[in-house]
Design an enzyme around this catalytic site. Structure first.
Site, PDB file in Angstrom:
ATOM      1  N   GLU A 124      -3.732  -9.619   3.650  1.00 53.35           N
ATOM      2  CA  GLU A 124      -4.862  -9.209   4.431  1.00 53.35           C
ATOM      3  C   GLU A 124      -6.018  -9.931   5.266  1.00 53.35           C
ATOM      4  O   GLU A 124      -6.138  -9.952   6.395  1.00 53.35           O
ATOM      5  CB  GLU A 124      -5.343  -8.023   4.456  1.00 53.35           C
ATOM      6  CG  GLU A 124      -4.254  -6.761   5.391  1.00 53.35           C
ATOM      7  CD  GLU A 124      -3.493  -5.528   3.828  1.00 53.35           C
ATOM      8  OE1 GLU A 124      -2.854  -5.351   3.444  1.00 53.35           O
ATOM      9  OE2 GLU A 124      -3.387  -6.804   2.153  1.00 53.35           O
ATOM     10  N   GLU A 143       0.913  -1.284  -0.555  1.00 56.39           N
ATOM     11  CA  GLU A 143       0.076  -0.133  -0.151  1.00 56.39           C
ATOM     12  C   GLU A 143       1.121   1.179  -0.446  1.00 56.39           C
ATOM     13  O   GLU A 143       0.367   2.259  -0.286  1.00 56.39           O
ATOM     14  CB  GLU A 143      -1.418  -0.166   0.725  1.00 56.39           C
ATOM     15  CG  GLU A 143      -2.377  -1.624   0.852  1.00 56.39           C
ATOM     16  CD  GLU A 143      -2.737  -1.140   2.407  1.00 56.39           C
ATOM     17  OE1 GLU A 143      -3.800  -0.948   2.050  1.00 56.39           O
ATOM     18  OE2 GLU A 143      -2.024  -1.812   3.179  1.00 56.39           O
TER      19      GLU A 143
END
Length: 683
Positions: free
Chosen positions: A124, A104
């Site tokens: 995730e 990210e």
């Protein structure tokens, strides 16, 4: 020493992350990174920025220990926004794996370069959440919906080459030149009037076909059934195509908080930490050093022996594999080569790696060839007499410092060790079939196993890619002992009126990949069955007598077609009903709730007894065994964590309610005590 440093290279500021072992974006790192961003914003002489990292990987992502706690500013989303808001180009240099928050951060930069071995991804979902720092909104804007969905929803990373192909990486450079190339690239783009900003891009999501999402859901329906996080991941990516970025990011944050506070994410985070905790052995001296292991001997070239050998060959060890007959040895080595070549066809190995692995194998018929091995693992028939004979021979053949291990799944390791003059060098290494694929390894510590031998086994497990759990000696150790408790109840339920399809379906609905009778058919009902001594004493024996020995014969508890798809079998059901009638068992309708309780609650109880007896060190070890070796659904955390979640008082009440039908189940005092106090198995 600071975990983030800055260094000027002319008009470029190089920001270096150094937070071993995985360069996690902890609070301290985020603060230091924010300070560096502030330094860039305030200095007009800085015209471009390079973000890089020390170590073998760029970053494993956010600090998972902070999940579930109150946010500490700057949060990772705030840091990424600050990077993206800079009016100067930011180049990120990925020296290796960039996962989760690491990916990210990369998406928040204007340009991304990587070394050929880098892997980039958003895993995730594997801990029950979604990317919560803009990943679900930025990634589809950078690579498009069809490429973003599998990365986010499966959690599997992509290679640097794939990342370059889909537009996630701008350039691939040699590892030794990464820093210099990143600086040169930063100078190259510094003079450009505009730079790509992920959150502002719309070119890859405009005109996205809404049908793509329903098609993806349908294609992965079985895999995603009952899981919260993948569904939210898909929804978040879908919203990226329908909402402005600011609204989409707000929904992503809402989904993230919902998931991180949910039972499934708590369970998956428990599994994550339990696997790592399992490697810590109570009572092991801190200064104990593993013994050197260079050559490994395997006795037996069957399914287990060959699979075990492949683990060590793949990891670079020389392996001597012993069999009694040449045809069995040839068959075993041929199967190993076939398995390796299948792996290569899938792109997971090269042809050169296959040849190198097979080149490290020495197949022999003479056990004397094991004389210079550092570790010998027997994988022969599960009969104590045979194993004792093998270990007696090994004791005379192997060098004194060699470790002798049994791949037994049930038998007394202490009795096996007693057949040698070196019981301190003996332990159990229970691999799970197929041994070259299954991650779990039960390391069975005998009463006299030395700390150094135990430490060596745990170190080897890590090197061959296994999740190792230490067990004490008892019948079946941790996993099979609990499996026995479940199977006893499954068999009893058949005698009371349930049928295999109903029993199996209850566990399938719970999240297991298969039920006990499917598993029996797959393994073969004739395992341990002697046709010369058959006496129709069990349902399984009667089925074998009738030629129904599982999938391989086209029928067992189920009927199987050419595609090996199962259907309920009237023939098998008739055998069950007839056997129950002859045994004097009254048939009744049994609810799914009773089946679930009678299959799972005795397992929890057996786990509690295992803890009471010191067979397992901690409840998380039991959960690790069942998640990695027996298909327990990870999103429930394993049997002991699941029991904690539903309440130990509920488990105890269920055991007491069914006690009359489960006379052989001895309720654990530990379970009673914890239920009474409102306690948990997992602290």
């Amino acid at each position: 020493m600071s975990k983030v440093t800055t260094q000027r290279e002319g008009n470029v500021l190089v920001v270096t992350l150094d937070n071993p072992p995985v360069n996690a974006f902890s609070t301290e790192v985020r603060n230091a990174m924010a300070d560096a961003v502030g330094e860039v914003a305030a200095d007009d002489t800085v015209e471009a920025v390079v973000i890089r990292a020390e170590g073998r990987m760029f970053s494993g992502g956010a600090d998972i220990t902070e999940f579930g706690s109150a946010p500490v500013h700057p949060t990772l989303p705030e840091l990424i926004d600050a990077i993206e808001d800079l009016d100067k180009p930011v180049v990120i240099a990925l020296n290796g794996t960039a996962l989760g928050g690491g990916c990210e951060i990369a998406l928040g930069c204007n340009y991304r370069i990587a070394v050929p071995g880098a892997k980039i991804g958003l895993p995730e979902v594997k801990i029950g959440i979604l990317p919560g720092a803009g990943g679900t909104q930025r990634l589809p804007r950078v690579v498009g919906v069809e490429e973003a969905l599998p990365i986010i929803v499966t959690g599997n990373p992509v290679s640097a080459q794939k990342a370059e192909e889909i537009g996630l990486v701008d350039r691939i450079v040699a590892p030794e030149a990464l820093r210099e190339e990143a600086i040169a690239f930063a100078r190259e783009v510094a003079g450009r009037a505009e730079h790509p900003v992920s959150s502002r891009r719309t070119d890859r999501i405009e005109g996205s076909d809404p049908a793509v999402f329903d098609q993806f859901r349908a294609r992965h329906a079985r895999r995603l059934q009952g899981l919260d996080a993948p569904a939210k991941c898909i929804e978040a990516v879908e919203l990226a195509t329908r909402l402005p970025y600011d609204e989409g990011i707000a929904k992503e944050r809402e989904f993230f908080m919902e998931l991180v506070n949910g039972d499934q994410s708590k369970a998956l985070r428990h599994v994550f930490f339990a696997e790592r905790q399992a490697g810590k052995i109570d009572g092991l001296p801190k200064d104990v050093q593993p013994l050197p292991v260079r050559k490994v001997g395997i006795i037996g070239a069957g399914t287990m022996g060959g699979g075990i050998a492949m683990n060590f060959l793949t990891a670079g060890y020389d392996v001597v594999m012993v069999e009694r007959q040449q045809d069995a040895l040839d068959r075993g080595t041929a199967i190993m080569r076939k398995n390796y070549e299948a792996t290569a066809r899938k792109g997971r190995m090269t042809g050169e790696q296959v040849e190198a692995a097979m080149g490290r194998l020495t197949p022999v018929l003479d056990m004397q060839a094991l004389a210079d091995c550092d570790l010998v693992i027997e994988a022969v028939f599960e009969l104590m007499e045979i194993k004792k004979d093998v270990f007696g021979q090994l004791d005379t053949i192997c060098k004194p410092e060699a470790i002798l291990a049994s791949n037994t799944s049930y038998l007394d390791v202490n009795a096996i060790a007693a057949c040698t003059s070196r019981p301190e060098q003996v332990l159990g290494l229970h691999f799970f079939s197929p041994a070259n694929i299954m991650r779990l390894l039960e390391v069975v510590r005998g009463d006299k196993t030395s700390p150094q031998v135990l430490a060596t086994a745990m170190d080897l497990a890590r090197k061959i890619g296994k999740v190792a759990v230490v067990s004490g000696v008892c019948h079946g150790f941790i996993g099979n002992r609990m499996l026995g408790a479940r199977q006893d109840q499954a068999n009893a339920l058949l005698m009371e009126g349930a049928l295999p399809a109903q029993v199996d379906q209850v566990l399938l609905d719970f999240g297991f990949p298969m039920g006990p009778f499917q598993m029996a058919d797959l393994a073969g009902l004739d395992i341990g069955w002697d046709p010369d001594k058959t006496s129709s004493s069990t349902v399984r024996e009667v089925l074998c007598e009738q030629g129904r020995r599982g999938q391989k014969t086209g029928g067992g508890f189920y009927d199987y077609g050419e595609d090996r798809q199962r259907t309920p079998s009237e023939a098998a059901n008739a055998v069950i009903r007839d056997f129950a009638a002859r045994s004097g068992n009254e048939q009744r309708d049994i609810t799914d709730d009773e089946i679930r309780e009678r299959l799972l609650y005795p397992m929890v109880n057996e786990g509690a007894l295992i803890l009471e007896e010191g067979i397992a060190q901690r409840a998380g070890d039991i959960d690790t065994v069942w998640v990695n070796g027996y298909g327990w659904p990870p999103h429930t955390g394993g049997p002991m964590f699941w029991a904690d979640t539903i309440g130990l008082d509920k488990v105890l009440a269920g055991l007491e309610r069914h006690a009359e039908r489960m006379p052989d189940v001895k309720i654990s005092q530990l379970l009673r005590d914890k239920a009474a106090s409102g306690g948990r198995f997992n602290g």
